[in-house]
Design a protein around this motif. Structure first.
Motif, PDB file in Angstrom:
ATOM      1  N   ASN A  59       0.840  -1.184   0.000  1.00  0.00           N
ATOM      2  CA  ASN A  59       0.000   0.000   0.000  1.00  0.00           C
ATOM      3  C   ASN A  59       0.882   1.243   0.000  1.00  0.00           C
ATOM      4  OD1 ASN A  59      -1.889   1.999   0.316  1.00  0.00           O
ATOM      5  ND2 ASN A  59      -2.817   1.169   2.159  1.00  0.00           N
ATOM      6  N   SER A  60       0.978   1.901  -1.132  1.00  0.00           N
ATOM      7  CA  SER A  60       1.836   3.078  -1.233  1.00  0.00           C
ATOM      8  C   SER A  60       1.341   4.240  -0.380  1.00  0.00           C
ATOM      9  CB  SER A  60       1.938   3.519  -2.698  1.00  0.00           C
ATOM     10  OG  SER A  60       0.646   3.787  -3.222  1.00  0.00           O
ATOM     11  N   ALA A  61       0.092   4.167   0.087  1.00  0.00           N
ATOM     12  CA  ALA A  61      -0.455   5.241   0.928  1.00  0.00           C
ATOM     13  C   ALA A  61      -0.059   5.077   2.391  1.00  0.00           C
ATOM     14  CB  ALA A  61      -1.972   5.275   0.808  1.00  0.00           C
ATOM     15  N   SER A  62       0.484   3.926   2.767  1.00  0.00           N
ATOM     16  CA  SER A  62       0.879   3.710   4.159  1.00  0.00           C
ATOM     17  C   SER A  62       1.960   4.699   4.550  1.00  0.00           C
ATOM     18  CB  SER A  62       1.393   2.287   4.359  1.00  0.00           C
ATOM     19  OG  SER A  62       0.354   1.353   4.156  1.00  0.00           O
ATOM     20  N   ASP A  63       1.787   5.283   5.738  1.00  0.00           N
ATOM     21  CA  ASP A  63       2.755   6.287   6.173  1.00  0.00           C
ATOM     22  C   ASP A  63       3.307   6.027   7.558  1.00  0.00           C
ATOM     23  OD1 ASP A  63       0.214   8.848   6.904  1.00  0.00           O
ATOM     24  OD2 ASP A  63       0.570   6.851   7.729  1.00  0.00           O
ATOM     25  N   TYR A  64       2.995   4.878   8.103  1.00  0.00           N
ATOM     26  CA  TYR A  64       3.470   4.570   9.448  1.00  0.00           C
ATOM     27  C   TYR A  64       3.684   3.074   9.535  1.00  0.00           C
ATOM     28  CZ  TYR A  64       3.408   4.191  14.553  1.00  0.00           C
ATOM     29  OH  TYR A  64       3.714   3.926  15.858  1.00  0.00           O
ATOM     30  N   ILE A  94      -1.881   6.963   9.238  1.00  0.00           N
ATOM     31  CA  ILE A  94      -2.157   7.757  10.438  1.00  0.00           C
ATOM     32  C   ILE A  94      -2.646   9.137  10.033  1.00  0.00           C
ATOM     33  CG2 ILE A  94      -1.093   8.736  12.506  1.00  0.00           C
ATOM     34  CD1 ILE A  94      -1.376   5.711  12.597  1.00  0.00           C
ATOM     35  N   PRO A  95      -3.698   9.662  10.676  1.00  0.00           N
ATOM     36  CA  PRO A  95      -4.514   9.006  11.700  1.00  0.00           C
ATOM     37  C   PRO A  95      -5.784   8.374  11.156  1.00  0.00           C
ATOM     38  CG  PRO A  95      -5.028  11.329  11.643  1.00  0.00           C
ATOM     39  CD  PRO A  95      -4.025  11.082  10.548  1.00  0.00           C
ATOM     40  N   SER A  96      -5.982   8.402   9.866  1.00  0.00           N
ATOM     41  CA  SER A  96      -7.283   8.057   9.321  1.00  0.00           C
ATOM     42  C   SER A  96      -7.707   6.626   9.575  1.00  0.00           C
ATOM     43  CB  SER A  96      -7.302   8.323   7.818  1.00  0.00           C
ATOM     44  OG  SER A  96      -6.307   7.553   7.169  1.00  0.00           O
ATOM     45  N   ASN A  97      -6.756   5.708   9.719  1.00  0.00           N
ATOM     46  CA  ASN A  97      -7.137   4.306   9.877  1.00  0.00           C
ATOM     47  C   ASN A  97      -7.425   3.913  11.316  1.00  0.00           C
ATOM     48  OD1 ASN A  97      -7.260   3.496   7.263  1.00  0.00           O
ATOM     49  ND2 ASN A  97      -5.661   1.970   7.426  1.00  0.00           N
ATOM     50  N   ALA A  98      -7.461   4.868  12.211  1.00  0.00           N
ATOM     51  CA  ALA A  98      -7.809   4.611  13.614  1.00  0.00           C
ATOM     52  C   ALA A  98      -6.960   3.502  14.209  1.00  0.00           C
ATOM     53  CB  ALA A  98      -9.295   4.280  13.758  1.00  0.00           C
ATOM     54  N   GLY A  99      -5.690   3.433  13.820  1.00  0.00           N
ATOM     55  CA  GLY A  99      -4.808   2.432  14.405  1.00  0.00           C
ATOM     56  C   GLY A  99      -5.027   1.032  13.877  1.00  0.00           C
TER      57      GLY A  99
END
Lengths: 113, 114
Positions: free
Chosen positions: B27-32, B95-100
């Motif tokens: 997932n290229s959108a992953s940032d954490y 982060i933070p949109s995926n609520a962890g």
């Protein structure tokens, strides 16, 4: 400091029996809460998460349900267990403000026979 | 769909050697990104994390490297000890949109030989 309690550690239940696993968090307020299931030798599958009291989101259709009656209490339930419900169940919390790393409980090994 | 996977399911090293555990994400959108250690019969424990605006982060005996170009993450453990034997999971999130709601890989089992 924050702590998370999960019980029981092991559970053997017959097919068709009900289930209730409980998880509580101490030392923090308004946490995000999660239930994960882990099959033997595999990664973690998110089952439910909650961002507040009474707010539950289900990630996968299944025979289980979750409830959050209090801010720091999260319960995983089933009315009738299936063989496929066997696994290692993990409760976790993350800080609401940051939604970052997860802090896991010690897990419940559930065997449905 | 997006997935987080590990290149090798098992890794065996001699005590005192350095260990490198690899992880690929799609997932290229992953940032954490997070590394967890899970000992037998216990819940995973946080080891180290890194945000996508960093390439490297160091902790005590551990270093995480992130290569966003090839969507690759690695965990380096220096001077591996018997107590490092465990299953290591990488996880990715937005982060933070995926609520962890981190997505976990299947894990690499690290065995340290005395």
């Amino acid at each position: 400091s924050q702590t998370i309690h999960q019980w029981p550690a092991t559970l053997v239940q017959p097919v068709g029996s009900p289930l209730s696993l409980e998880c509580t968090v101490e030392g923090t307020s308004n946490p995000n809460l999660y239930w994960y299931r882990q099959a033997a030798g595999r990664g973690l599958q998110l089952l439910f998460y909650s961002v507040g009291i009474g707010q539950i989101s289900s990630e996968v259709p299944q025979n289980l349900s979750a409830s959050r009656p209090q801010d720091r209490q999260f319960i995983l339930s089933s009315k009738k267990l299936l063989l496929s419900d066997s696994g290692f169940y993990l409760c976790a919390w993350s800080a609401r403000a940051t939604n970052e790393k997860l802090f896991f409980g010690s897990g419940t090994q559930l065997s449905v026979l | 769909g997006e997935s987080v996977g590990l290149h090798l399911p098992t890794l065996s090293v001699q005590e005192g050697d350095n260990s490198i555990i690899n992880c690929a994400y799609s997932n290229s959108a992953s940032d954490y990104f997070i590394w967890y250690k899970q000992e037998s019969g216990k819940g995973p424990q946080f080891i180290i994390d890194i945000r996508s605006n960093m390439d490297k982060r160091q902790g005590q005996r551990v270093t995480v490297l992130l290569n966003k170009t090839v969507k690759h993450l690695s965990l380096q453990i220096a001077a591996t000890q018997p107590g490092d034997s465990a299953v290591y999971f990488c996880a990715e999130n937005i982060i933070p949109s995926n609520a962890g709601k981190s997505t976990f890989g299947d894990g690499t089992t690290l065995t340290v030989k005395p």
